[in-house]
Scaffold this motif. Structure first.
Motif, PDB file in Angstrom:
ATOM      1  N   LYS A   1       1.592  -1.965  13.127  1.00  0.00           N
ATOM      2  CA  LYS A   1       0.991  -0.630  12.992  1.00  0.00           C
ATOM      3  C   LYS A   1       1.055   0.116  14.322  1.00  0.00           C
ATOM      4  CE  LYS A   1      -3.316   0.086  13.545  1.00  0.00           C
ATOM      5  NZ  LYS A   1      -4.801   0.133  13.465  1.00  0.00           N
ATOM      6  N   GLU A   2       0.706  -0.565  15.410  1.00  0.00           N
ATOM      7  CA  GLU A   2       0.709   0.081  16.722  1.00  0.00           C
ATOM      8  C   GLU A   2       2.127   0.447  17.166  1.00  0.00           C
ATOM      9  OE1 GLU A   2      -1.373  -2.815  19.016  1.00  0.00           O
ATOM     10  OE2 GLU A   2      -3.356  -2.029  18.461  1.00  0.00           O
ATOM     11  N   LEU A   3       3.113  -0.364  16.793  1.00  0.00           N
ATOM     12  CA  LEU A   3       4.502  -0.025  17.104  1.00  0.00           C
ATOM     13  C   LEU A   3       4.930   1.244  16.374  1.00  0.00           C
ATOM     14  CD1 LEU A   3       6.171  -3.552  17.116  1.00  0.00           C
ATOM     15  CD2 LEU A   3       5.980  -1.995  19.067  1.00  0.00           C
ATOM     16  N   CYS A   4       4.464   1.415  15.142  1.00  0.00           N
ATOM     17  CA  CYS A   4       4.743   2.658  14.419  1.00  0.00           C
ATOM     18  C   CYS A   4       4.118   3.840  15.152  1.00  0.00           C
ATOM     19  CB  CYS A   4       4.194   2.587  12.992  1.00  0.00           C
ATOM     20  SG  CYS A   4       5.125   1.537  11.871  1.00  0.00           S
ATOM     21  N   GLN A   5       2.907   3.665  15.625  1.00  0.00           N
ATOM     22  CA  GLN A   5       2.211   4.757  16.300  1.00  0.00           C
ATOM     23  C   GLN A   5       2.897   5.132  17.614  1.00  0.00           C
ATOM     24  OE1 GLN A   5      -1.625   2.858  16.517  1.00  0.00           O
ATOM     25  NE2 GLN A   5      -2.369   3.823  14.632  1.00  0.00           N
ATOM     26  N   THR A   6       3.244   4.145  18.418  1.00  0.00           N
ATOM     27  CA  THR A   6       3.824   4.420  19.733  1.00  0.00           C
ATOM     28  C   THR A   6       5.278   4.868  19.649  1.00  0.00           C
ATOM     29  OG1 THR A   6       4.390   2.078  20.013  1.00  0.00           O
ATOM     30  CG2 THR A   6       2.274   2.815  20.911  1.00  0.00           C
ATOM     31  N   ASN A   7       5.942   4.560  18.530  1.00  0.00           N
ATOM     32  CA  ASN A   7       7.344   4.948  18.365  1.00  0.00           C
ATOM     33  C   ASN A   7       7.531   6.112  17.408  1.00  0.00           C
ATOM     34  OD1 ASN A   7       9.316   2.858  19.767  1.00  0.00           O
ATOM     35  ND2 ASN A   7       7.521   1.721  19.048  1.00  0.00           N
ATOM     36  N   ASP A   8       6.417   6.766  17.046  1.00  0.00           N
ATOM     37  CA  ASP A   8       6.462   7.945  16.186  1.00  0.00           C
ATOM     38  C   ASP A   8       7.196   7.659  14.879  1.00  0.00           C
ATOM     39  OD1 ASP A   8       5.877  10.578  15.519  1.00  0.00           O
ATOM     40  OD2 ASP A   8       7.747  11.358  16.367  1.00  0.00           O
ATOM     41  N   ILE A   9       6.842   6.529  14.261  1.00  0.00           N
ATOM     42  CA  ILE A   9       7.397   6.148  12.966  1.00  0.00           C
ATOM     43  C   ILE A   9       6.318   6.373  11.906  1.00  0.00           C
ATOM     44  CG2 ILE A   9       8.327   4.257  11.567  1.00  0.00           C
ATOM     45  CD1 ILE A   9       9.313   2.998  14.199  1.00  0.00           C
ATOM     46  N   ARG A  10       6.605   7.180  10.941  1.00  0.00           N
ATOM     47  CA  ARG A  10       5.629   7.430   9.877  1.00  0.00           C
ATOM     48  C   ARG A  10       5.303   6.118   9.168  1.00  0.00           C
ATOM     49  NH1 ARG A  10       6.109  11.647   4.719  1.00  0.00           N
ATOM     50  NH2 ARG A  10       4.545  10.609   3.419  1.00  0.00           N
ATOM     51  N   TYR A  11       4.006   5.927   8.868  1.00  0.00           N
ATOM     52  CA  TYR A  11       3.614   4.698   8.171  1.00  0.00           C
ATOM     53  C   TYR A  11       2.365   4.946   7.353  1.00  0.00           C
ATOM     54  CZ  TYR A  11      -0.462   3.803  11.133  1.00  0.00           C
ATOM     55  OH  TYR A  11      -1.687   3.897  11.758  1.00  0.00           O
ATOM     56  N   GLN A  12       2.110   4.041   6.423  1.00  0.00           N
ATOM     57  CA  GLN A  12       0.877   3.969   5.659  1.00  0.00           C
ATOM     58  C   GLN A  12       0.626   2.503   5.346  1.00  0.00           C
ATOM     59  OE1 GLN A  12       3.235   6.475   4.418  1.00  0.00           O
ATOM     60  NE2 GLN A  12       4.534   4.816   3.686  1.00  0.00           N
ATOM     61  N   LYS A  13      -0.603   2.166   5.023  1.00  0.00           N
ATOM     62  CA  LYS A  13      -0.959   0.776   4.715  1.00  0.00           C
ATOM     63  C   LYS A  13      -1.324   0.669   3.237  1.00  0.00           C
ATOM     64  CE  LYS A  13      -3.757  -1.077   7.858  1.00  0.00           C
ATOM     65  NZ  LYS A  13      -4.904  -1.138   8.771  1.00  0.00           N
ATOM     66  N   ASP A  14      -1.117  -0.523   2.684  1.00  0.00           N
ATOM     67  CA  ASP A  14      -1.406  -0.719   1.268  1.00  0.00           C
ATOM     68  C   ASP A  14      -1.787  -2.174   1.020  1.00  0.00           C
ATOM     69  OD1 ASP A  14      -1.721  -0.107  -1.400  1.00  0.00           O
ATOM     70  OD2 ASP A  14       0.343   0.562  -1.722  1.00  0.00           O
ATOM     71  N   VAL A  15      -2.382  -2.409  -0.116  1.00  0.00           N
ATOM     72  CA  VAL A  15      -2.711  -3.756  -0.613  1.00  0.00           C
ATOM     73  C   VAL A  15      -2.029  -3.919  -1.963  1.00  0.00           C
ATOM     74  CG1 VAL A  15      -4.545  -5.277  -1.438  1.00  0.00           C
ATOM     75  CG2 VAL A  15      -4.921  -3.874   0.597  1.00  0.00           C
ATOM     76  N   PHE A  16      -1.301  -5.020  -2.128  1.00  0.00           N
ATOM     77  CA  PHE A  16      -0.547  -5.259  -3.358  1.00  0.00           C
ATOM     78  C   PHE A  16      -1.251  -6.327  -4.195  1.00  0.00           C
ATOM     79  CE2 PHE A  16       3.396  -4.261  -0.603  1.00  0.00           C
ATOM     80  CZ  PHE A  16       3.118  -2.903  -0.700  1.00  0.00           C
ATOM     81  N   ARG A  17      -1.429  -6.040  -5.467  1.00  0.00           N
ATOM     82  CA  ARG A  17      -2.194  -6.940  -6.340  1.00  0.00           C
ATOM     83  C   ARG A  17      -1.320  -7.968  -7.051  1.00  0.00           C
ATOM     84  NH1 ARG A  17      -4.985  -2.678 -10.113  1.00  0.00           N
ATOM     85  NH2 ARG A  17      -2.893  -1.788  -9.890  1.00  0.00           N
ATOM     86  N   TYR A  18      -0.246  -7.520  -7.653  1.00  0.00           N
ATOM     87  CA  TYR A  18       0.627  -8.414  -8.427  1.00  0.00           C
ATOM     88  C   TYR A  18       1.935  -8.572  -7.664  1.00  0.00           C
ATOM     89  CZ  TYR A  18      -2.845  -6.899 -11.794  1.00  0.00           C
ATOM     90  OH  TYR A  18      -4.026  -6.602 -12.403  1.00  0.00           O
ATOM     91  N   TYR A  19       1.887  -9.289  -6.582  1.00  0.00           N
ATOM     92  CA  TYR A  19       2.985  -9.289  -5.623  1.00  0.00           C
ATOM     93  C   TYR A  19       2.939 -10.575  -4.817  1.00  0.00           C
ATOM     94  CZ  TYR A  19       6.125  -7.133  -2.102  1.00  0.00           C
ATOM     95  OH  TYR A  19       7.166  -6.826  -1.275  1.00  0.00           O
ATOM     96  N   ARG A  20       4.119 -11.165  -4.654  1.00  0.00           N
ATOM     97  CA  ARG A  20       4.258 -12.364  -3.832  1.00  0.00           C
ATOM     98  C   ARG A  20       5.626 -12.295  -3.170  1.00  0.00           C
ATOM     99  NH1 ARG A  20       5.681 -17.913  -4.046  1.00  0.00           N
ATOM    100  NH2 ARG A  20       4.054 -19.334  -3.322  1.00  0.00           N
TER     101      ARG A  20
END
Length: 387
Positions: free
Chosen positions: A279-298
């Motif tokens: 996440k911090e690498l996205c912030q310092t490198n000006d890379i757009r990002y978002q966070k998510d939680v996946f329910r049916y995923y492995r």
């Protein structure tokens, strides 16, 4: 900023090639050969496991605390369940996907004699014969069949063609690369992740960039059936970053643009410190990002940890609309992911304690537990803080 420039034309070109190679789980030899040759073009020595999982190590400052990146080359597909007396094939899915998305798909069934083209159809496919009954048929693999494009009017004809129970069926990708940057295709999970890794590796190779530790570039062959990275990691790997698809859908925070960082899937939370670093690498490198939680995923990370690998794990993804169906992504997400990969592998190692499999408490990581307030910021312990 440490991110490198990504060759978007190469990324799109290699993705098109990957999509053109059928690779349902259990039928991955051809794509393994293709990816291995591409890696060799970056001056890497390629190793294969007995079944074909790929490992290519790009050496860095030390082999201790190596970092690994992984994507899977296998896709969803189907398998012949039995030869039907009407000359068609009953199927079972390879991987978890709905027969709703199988109806109408063009396919190839691979026999020992070669492949036969065909189409997956509902049991009642003729509108002129069944009228509204076509729409009333339930959805499920018991209600579809494969029509083989060959003279096959009964089970005997199918057997004469050389088709056998257990033969693998590949689903055509039907890929479209639009001028708007959108890509629509089956099997973007996870051919797009493989393309991201190769594009990032090309940028690193072209720049002759040096990394602080060895980087293991891994490609697995059975992720869609839960095996994944269970047998391709070596003991010197301390962290594993998985590149796969995000789930852009109602109730999810994934997006078709930028990087989607998953903080957890059905196997539980990913590593706190590695996820925070990304996440911090996205912030310092000006890379757009978002966070998510996946329910049916492995993903590959779960298979690695279940197999006994003591590694920090994280999952970075490209948002996919209609995952495990007829999928859509955008080049912006793929380029963003590749940029993040370059920033990550070039970044300094903070948790040097991870160079050893086990150690004492010195250098062990911290997680905040106090109530957040401006006054507390000066009270956080600084000794051995590492993320």
């Amino acid at each position: 900023m440490t991110r490198l420039t990504i060759d978007a034309d190469y990324l799109a070109k290699i993705l098109k090639k990957l999509l053109s190679i059928p690779s349902p789980t259990g039928y991955t030899d051809t794509i393994v050969r293709f990816v291995a040759k591409e890696l060799a073009g970056f001056d890497l020595n390629v190793e294969l496991t007995r079944r074909g999982a790929i490992r290519a190590v790009r050496h860095g400052g030390t082999h201790l605390g190596a970092r690994a990146l992984v994507a899977h080359v296998d896709t969803l597909g189907a398998q012949v369940k039995f030869l039907k007396e009407n000359g068609r094939l009953a199927l079972v899915p390879i991987g978890t996907w709905s027969a709703r998305f199988a109806e109408g798909a063009r396919t190839t069934v691979f026999t020992e004699k070669g492949g036969y083209r065909g189409t997956i159809l509902p049991l009642k496919a003729s509108g002129h014969t069944f009228n509204d009954e076509v729409d009333q048929l339930p959805i499920g693999w018991d209600f579809v069949e494969m029509r083989v494009d060959a003279r096959a009017r009964n089970a005997g004809d199918l057997a004469h063609l050389g088709i056998e129970v257990g033969d693998i069926v590949a689903i055509d990708p039907q890929a479209e690369f639009l001028d708007s940057g959108f890509i629509v295709s089956r099997h973007l999970d996870n051919k797009a992740g493989v393309a991201v890794m190769l594009a990032a590796l090309k940028a690193i190779h072209d720049e002759k960039a040096e990394t602080p530790v060895d980087i293991h570039w891994l490609f697995t062959i059975a992720e869609e059936v839960g095996v994944g990275a269970s047998s391709v990691l070596t003991a010197d790997v301390a962290s594993l970053v998985v590149i796969d698809n995000g789930t852009t859908a109602p109730g999810q925070n994934s997006d078709e643009f930028g990087v989607t960082i998953s903080t957890a899937d059905q196997s539980g939370p990913f590593d706190y410190h590695l996820t925070k670093k990304l996440k911090e690498l996205c912030q310092t490198n000006d890379i757009r990002y978002q966070k998510d939680v996946f329910r049916y995923y492995r993903s590959d990370s779960a298979s690695a940890v279940v197999a006994g690998a003591d590694v920090r794990t994280a999952l970075i993804t490209f948002g996919v609309d209609g995952s495990h169906g007829y999928e859509r992504i955008h080049m912006h997400a793929l380029r963003s992911l590749a940029e993040l990969v370059t920033a990550y592998v070039l970044s300094p190692v903070e948790i040097t304690r991870d160079f050893q499999p086990t150690a004492n408490l010195k250098g062990f990581t911290h997680q905040p537990i106090k109530e957040a307030s401006p006054e507390l910021s000066s009270d956080i312990e600084s000794e051995d803080l590492e993320d």
